[in-house]
Enzyme design. Structure first.
Site, PDB file in Angstrom:
ATOM      1  CG  LEU A  11      -1.764  -1.244   1.434  1.00  0.00           C
ATOM      2  CD1 LEU A  11      -2.504  -1.175   2.761  1.00  0.00           C
ATOM      3  CD2 LEU A  11      -2.735  -1.394   0.277  1.00  0.00           C
ATOM      4  CD  GLU A  12       4.521   3.949  -3.799  1.00  0.00           C
ATOM      5  OE1 GLU A  12       5.234   4.910  -4.128  1.00  0.00           O
ATOM      6  OE2 GLU A  12       4.569   2.852  -4.364  1.00  0.00           O
ATOM      7  CG  HIS A  13       1.671   9.035  -1.219  1.00  0.00           C
ATOM      8  ND1 HIS A  13       1.798   9.945  -2.243  1.00  0.00           N
ATOM      9  CD2 HIS A  13       1.591   9.779  -0.093  1.00  0.00           C
ATOM     10  CE1 HIS A  13       1.795  11.166  -1.764  1.00  0.00           C
ATOM     11  NE2 HIS A  13       1.664  11.087  -0.449  1.00  0.00           N
ATOM     12  CB  ILE A  14      -3.358   5.064   0.453  1.00  0.00           C
ATOM     13  CG1 ILE A  14      -2.949   3.953   1.433  1.00  0.00           C
ATOM     14  CG2 ILE A  14      -3.106   4.626  -0.985  1.00  0.00           C
ATOM     15  CD1 ILE A  14      -3.758   2.676   1.307  1.00  0.00           C
ATOM     16  CB  ILE A  33       5.999   2.371   0.595  1.00  0.00           C
ATOM     17  CG1 ILE A  33       7.052   3.418   0.214  1.00  0.00           C
ATOM     18  CG2 ILE A  33       5.027   2.105  -0.521  1.00  0.00           C
ATOM     19  CD1 ILE A  33       8.002   2.985  -0.876  1.00  0.00           C
TER      20      ILE A  33
END
Length: 99
Positions: A11-14, A33
């Site tokens: 899961l990135e930049h949420i 991340i």
């Protein structure tokens, strides 16, 4: 994705709350991340951690700014080569060394 066979999910930049909800809903681990502390694991790109370059994502952290050190070392080396300090300032072989 879990039902399709994924064994983990990045899961990135949420938003942190969304990452937490996704993590709670899944049986597989989530790796964040820039997605907050509610993921099962965290990742930080080594270039970001070392401060390599001059731009980093807003969700990364720089523990150092190695780029500045690299530039400083390169300038010092170049200066020493131009002034002939290097290689004269290192241990020189004289041809009588024994193995």
């Amino acid at each position: 994705m879990q039902n399709a066979g994924a064994f983990m999910l990045v899961l990135e930049h949420i938003p942190y709350s969304l990452a937490g909800a996704i993590t709670s809903a899944l049986n597989i681990p989530t790796i964040g991340i820039g997605a907050g502390p509610h993921c099962d694991g965290q990742v930080l790109v080594i270039n970001d951690a070392l401060g390599l370059g001059n731009y980093w994502p807003p969700f990364s952290k720089q523990y150092a700014h190695v780029s500045q050190t690299i530039v400083k070392v390169a300038k010092q080396f170049s200066s020493e080569v131009q002034s002939l300090a290097f290689p004269n300032n290192i241990i020189q072989l004289n041809g009588t060394e024994k193995n």
